[in-house]
Enzyme design. Structure first.
Site, PDB file in Angstrom:
ATOM      1  N   LEU A  83      40.035  46.688  40.834  1.00  0.00           N
ATOM      2  CA  LEU A  83      40.054  44.812  41.239  1.00  0.00           C
ATOM      3  C   LEU A  83      39.258  44.266  40.491  1.00  0.00           C
ATOM      4  CD1 LEU A  83      41.245  45.180  45.252  1.00  0.00           C
ATOM      5  CD2 LEU A  83      42.753  44.588  43.330  1.00  0.00           C
ATOM      6  N   HIS A  84      39.518  43.248  39.543  1.00  0.00           N
ATOM      7  CA  HIS A  84      38.293  42.469  38.751  1.00  0.00           C
ATOM      8  C   HIS A  84      38.611  41.232  39.755  1.00  0.00           C
ATOM      9  CE1 HIS A  84      41.559  42.024  35.368  1.00  0.00           C
ATOM     10  NE2 HIS A  84      41.581  43.513  35.959  1.00  0.00           N
ATOM     11  N   ALA A  85      38.252  40.644  39.021  1.00  0.00           N
ATOM     12  CA  ALA A  85      38.340  39.074  38.916  1.00  0.00           C
ATOM     13  C   ALA A  85      39.803  38.617  39.042  1.00  0.00           C
ATOM     14  CB  ALA A  85      37.683  37.697  38.174  1.00  0.00           C
TER      15      ALA A  85
END
Length: 75
Positions: free
Chosen positions: A14-16
């Site tokens: 879960l990155h940006a």
């Protein structure tokens, strides 16, 4: 109340971008994106998602679709 366990399948976790998609789908404000990002959720992590209210079924369905589709990422 609906609760479902979902596993992060995209290799970058879960990155940006996935956090922004998740916050938008869940109908939460922009501050929640930062909260999600600070969790630093890597690939393979299982999260428990809970929705409560008149739209809980569709919310769980839409959020599940994000996870199942790897947030639109190929890998």
């Amino acid at each position: 109340m609906q609760t479902k366990q979902l596993t992060v399948l995209n290799k970058l976790g879960l990155h940006a971008r996935p956090c922004a998609l998740l916050a938008k789908t869940a109908g939460v404000d922009a501050k929640s994106i930062l909260g999600l990002m600070t969790m630093a959720v890597p690939a393979g992590t299982t999260l428990t998602v809970t929705a409560d209210g008149p739209d809980e079924d569709s919310a769980i369905k839409d959020i599940t679709a994000l996870f199942d589709n790897k947030f639109g990422e190929q890998a």
